[in-house]
Design an enzyme around this catalytic site. Structure first.
Site, short mmCIF file in Angstrom:
data_model
loop_
_atom_site.label_atom_id
_atom_site.label_comp_id
_atom_site.label_asym_id
_atom_site.label_seq_id
_atom_site.Cartn_x
_atom_site.Cartn_y
_atom_site.Cartn_z
NE ARG A 138 -4.16 95.48 -72.48
CZ ARG A 138 -5.23 94.91 -73.04
NH1 ARG A 138 -6.03 94.15 -72.31
NH2 ARG A 138 -5.50 95.08 -74.31
NE ARG A 147 -16.23 87.74 -74.11
CZ ARG A 147 -15.33 88.36 -74.87
NH1 ARG A 147 -14.20 88.80 -74.34
NH2 ARG A 147 -15.55 88.55 -76.16
CE LYS A 148 -12.36 94.37 -72.16
NZ LYS A 148 -12.15 95.25 -73.36
N GLY A 170 -9.86 99.77 -85.18
CA GLY A 170 -9.57 98.93 -86.34
C GLY A 170 -10.60 97.87 -86.64
CB CYS A 220 -9.77 98.78 -78.54
SG CYS A 220 -10.00 96.99 -78.54
N GLY A 221 -10.88 101.63 -79.60
CA GLY A 221 -10.63 103.07 -79.77
C GLY A 221 -11.86 103.91 -79.48
FE1 SRM Z 1 -9.49 96.17 -76.47
C1 SRM Z 1 -9.46 92.93 -77.41
C2 SRM Z 1 -6.36 96.58 -77.46
C3 SRM Z 1 -9.37 99.10 -74.77
C4 SRM Z 1 -12.91 96.17 -76.28
N1 SRM Z 1 -8.12 94.93 -77.24
C5 SRM Z 1 -8.29 93.62 -77.53
C6 SRM Z 1 -6.98 92.96 -77.91
C7 SRM Z 1 -6.39 92.37 -76.68
C8 SRM Z 1 -7.15 91.90 -79.00
C9 SRM Z 1 -5.89 91.16 -79.30
O1 SRM Z 1 -5.59 90.17 -78.64
O2 SRM Z 1 -5.19 91.58 -80.21
C10 SRM Z 1 -6.20 94.21 -78.41
C11 SRM Z 1 -4.72 94.16 -78.26
C12 SRM Z 1 -4.07 94.83 -79.44
C13 SRM Z 1 -2.67 95.29 -79.16
O3 SRM Z 1 -1.71 94.59 -79.56
O4 SRM Z 1 -2.53 96.35 -78.59
C14 SRM Z 1 -6.91 95.32 -77.64
N2 SRM Z 1 -8.09 97.52 -76.07
C15 SRM Z 1 -6.88 97.57 -76.68
C16 SRM Z 1 -6.17 98.87 -76.37
C17 SRM Z 1 -4.65 98.74 -76.31
C18 SRM Z 1 -6.56 99.91 -77.45
C19 SRM Z 1 -5.70 101.15 -77.44
O5 SRM Z 1 -4.97 101.31 -78.42
O6 SRM Z 1 -5.73 101.91 -76.49
C20 SRM Z 1 -6.86 99.25 -75.05
C21 SRM Z 1 -6.18 98.65 -73.85
C22 SRM Z 1 -6.81 99.11 -72.57
C23 SRM Z 1 -6.08 98.64 -71.36
O7 SRM Z 1 -5.11 99.30 -70.98
O8 SRM Z 1 -6.48 97.60 -70.80
C24 SRM Z 1 -8.22 98.59 -75.28
N3 SRM Z 1 -10.87 97.38 -75.60
C25 SRM Z 1 -10.63 98.60 -75.05
C26 SRM Z 1 -11.86 99.29 -74.82
C27 SRM Z 1 -12.01 100.72 -74.32
C28 SRM Z 1 -12.25 100.87 -72.85
O9 SRM Z 1 -12.00 99.95 -72.06
O10 SRM Z 1 -12.69 101.96 -72.52
C29 SRM Z 1 -12.87 98.44 -75.26
C30 SRM Z 1 -14.39 98.75 -75.29
C31 SRM Z 1 -14.98 98.80 -73.92
C32 SRM Z 1 -15.36 97.46 -73.38
O11 SRM Z 1 -14.50 96.58 -73.28
O12 SRM Z 1 -16.52 97.29 -73.05
C33 SRM Z 1 -12.24 97.26 -75.74
N4 SRM Z 1 -10.94 94.79 -76.75
C34 SRM Z 1 -12.29 95.00 -76.69
C35 SRM Z 1 -12.97 93.81 -77.11
C36 SRM Z 1 -14.51 93.59 -77.17
C37 SRM Z 1 -14.99 93.08 -75.84
C38 SRM Z 1 -16.25 92.28 -75.91
O13 SRM Z 1 -16.95 92.21 -74.89
O14 SRM Z 1 -16.53 91.68 -76.95
C39 SRM Z 1 -11.97 92.86 -77.43
C40 SRM Z 1 -12.19 91.43 -77.94
C41 SRM Z 1 -12.45 90.46 -76.84
O15 SRM Z 1 -12.28 90.75 -75.66
O16 SRM Z 1 -12.81 89.34 -77.21
C42 SRM Z 1 -10.71 93.52 -77.21
FE1 SF4 Z 2 -9.97 95.80 -83.02
FE2 SF4 Z 2 -9.20 96.47 -80.59
FE3 SF4 Z 2 -7.48 95.39 -82.28
FE4 SF4 Z 2 -8.32 97.89 -82.62
S1 SF4 Z 2 -7.07 97.11 -80.94
S2 SF4 Z 2 -8.14 96.38 -84.19
S3 SF4 Z 2 -10.48 97.69 -82.02
S4 SF4 Z 2 -9.30 94.45 -81.36
#
Ligand code: SRM
Ligand code: SF4
Length: 517
Positions: free
Chosen positions: A68, A182-183, A436, A441-442
């Protein structure tokens, strides 16, 4: 004992691993990891600490990592995109990239043995992926048409870069901010339409005039998680652009030093604000900042509907245009990256931008070059005028690569839309977001129709399903949608979506053409 009480008795797994060794420490060990290979690596380094460098182990595809990047304000140049294209090209069928919901890009298929070379290449073209995962600040989002928009109030590009440089030590890594509870998400809005969903960030700056002076009202605490989703709330603070970086630093320091760390489900900034109350939080930020915060401007300057920037638009610079291309569910392959890099170089100023809708914007195209650009073959796939349902489609990674996923998303989203587009005629785009799992994240809560992966049951058997969200509004007066239906099996989704589109979005069934044989 309750879950909370248990959590308070000992450090959770993530706090422990950070205490044992800072995530950033693995930067010095890359050559060693490359030589021993992923299987011989320490599990915690491989599965967790590498995320501090933006390198994500994928349990779904072991040995093929995701990387990333960080792209402040979603801006990349042709040389950088080509370099990333070359990296994924190396991995043949395993290699591809995804534009993310934070205006960013992720690479797939990456092998551990190549990391030293990849980091060298990235450094040569001025790219960094540092601190893009785990307990770090994510990509800093800013207006995708900053500096191009005749109606913009502030060009967010420079500030987005300055914030990133402050947090990451100019992209080298900065131990001051590698151990947050956290993030953390930061967004800057400089236009009138809130094009980056300010309300869903832990810290957001939205344009607002005070005594006729331009500045930003500050929002805090917005976040989505499986446990809880909240829109950001006003901090009652207005800051001049020159104070934005310092305010980011102060908020991050307060969060780093006081944020709740016992229970990972209750560690995002909003939980600290809840515990302290907004007044105390504001006072602590002031102390850290070393000055009093000015109270917020009464009204912010976001008064437009949100734009998606797909299509051809004149820039504020006479004779120049930006062109927004729709990238279905944000997925790019190496050749696409080379093609987009070339378009930027040949027709524009070698700049390519990403939007939070996972699309591309190519800026600075002279009037005289527009026609030739629009005739480029790649525009047949990356359209400037996609079908209305396709236009508003966003999808997270889903089961193809993400082990949290409860369902497959990207490919399913494309299939469902293709079917619905055949069945229905729409006169306006409908923003359908797929995610998903409940991590969101979506961003299903900002969508007209949000689909969140879940486990459903059909005929007594567990099947892939979705919870349906509706009512998310964006732009001015943005607010989050809510869950309206739970546990629809994916197999049964098509007629449900069809009915929702007819009932709520004025979709009309297409007339069936009867073909006589
Ligand atoms: Fe996300 C975790 C993908 C935007 C909330 N997110 C993950 C992980 C890293 C989980 C993992 O290890 O597999 C996903 C990686 C999957 C992969 O292989 O791509 C993942 N998040 C994404 C992306 C790629 C979704 C997308 O297809 O666009 C986005 C990457 C953004 C970036 O460039 O950094 C992405 N994630 C978001 C957003 C949207 C936003 O930021 O506007 C959110 C909700 C907003 C927020 O964070 O408040 C989001 N992601 C999460 C969470 C829940 C956070 C929490 O506080 O619980 C997780 C799980 C965690 O962090 O434990 C997570
Ligand atoms: Fe769940 Fe984020 Fe993975 Fe999508 S990319 S399946 S919302 S953790």
């Amino acid at each position: 004992m309750t879950e909370d009480a248990i959590a308070k008795t000992s450090l959770n797994k993530f706090e422990k691993l950070k205490k044992e060794k800072d995530g950033l420490a693995v930067k010095a060990e890359l050559a060693q990891f490359a030589s021993i290979g992923w299987e011989a690596m320490d599990d915690t380094d491989r599965e967790h600490r590498l995320k501090w460098l933006g390198v994500f182990f994928r349990p779904v595809t072991p040995g093929k990592f995701m990387m990333r990047m960080r792209l402040p304000n979603g801006i990349i140049n042709s040389q950088q995109l080509r370099t990333l294209g070359e990296i994924v090209e190396n991995y043949g069928d395993d290699g591809c990239a995804d534009i993310t919901t934070r205006q960013n890009i992720q690479l797939r298929g990456v092998r551990i043995e190549d990391l030293p070379d990849i980091f060298n290449k990235m450094q040569q073209v001025g790219l960094t992926s540092v601190q893009s995962g785990m307990d770090n600040v994510r990509n800093i989002t800013g207006d995708p048409i900053a500096g191009l928009d005749a109606d913009e109030l502030f060009d967010t590009r420079e500030l987005a870069s300055q914030i990133q440089d402050m947090i990451t030590g100019n992209g080298e890594g900065n131990l001051e901010f590698t151990n947050l509870p956290r993030k953390f998400n930061i967004a800057l809005s400089g236009g009138r339409d809130n094009s980056i969903h300010a309300e869903i960030n832990d810290l957001a700056f939205i344009p607002a005039y005070k005594d006729e002076q331009f500045g930003f009202n500050v929002l805090v605490g917005g976040f989505f998680s499986a446990k809880r989703c909240d829109a950001a709330i006003p901090l009652n603070a207005w800051v001049a652009p020159s104070d934005v970086v310092a305010v980011c630093r102060a908020v991050l320091e307060v969060y780093r030093d006081n944020g709740l760390r016992a229970n990972r489900q209750k560690s995002r900034l909003m939980w600290l604000i809840d515990e302290w109350g907004l007044e105390k939080f504001r006072t602590e930020v002031e102390k850290q900042l070393g000055k009093t915060l000015v109270s917020a401007a009464e009204k912010d300057a976001i008064d437009w509907e949100k734009r998606d920037h797909i299509g051809v638009y004149s820039q504020k610079q006479p004779g120049l245009n930006y062109v927004g291309l729709h990238i279905p569910v944000g997925r790019l392959f190496a050749q696409d990256m080379f093609d987009l890099a070339r378009l930027g170089e040949v027709y524009g100023n070698s700049e390519i931008r990403f939007s939070v809708e996972q699309n591309v914007i190519i800026p600075n195209i002279a009037d005289s070059r527009l026609k030739a650009l629009l005739n480029e073959p790649i525009l047949a796939r990356f359209s400037i005028d996609p079908e209305p349902l396709m236009r508003g489609l966003v999808s997270c990674t889903g089961a193809q690569f993400c082990n949290f996923a409860l369902i497959e998303t990207k490919n399913r989203a494309l299939k469902e839309i293709a079917f619905l587009a055949q069945e229905l005629e729409l006169s306006r785009p409908v923003r359908i977001h797929w995610t998903g799992c409940p991590n969101s994240c979506g961003q299903p809560q900002v969508a007209d129709i949000g689909l969140m992966g879940t486990k459903a049951r059909k005929n007594g058997k567990p099947v892939e399903g979705v919870d349906i969200y509706m009512g998310g509004t964006v732009g001015k007066d943005a607010h989050l949608g809510t869950c309206v239906t739970k546990g629809i099996s994916c197999e049964d989704l098509q007629p449900v979506l069809r009915d929702l589109l007819i009932e709520h979005f004025q979709a009309k069934p297409r007339e069936k053409v009867l073909v006589s044989t």
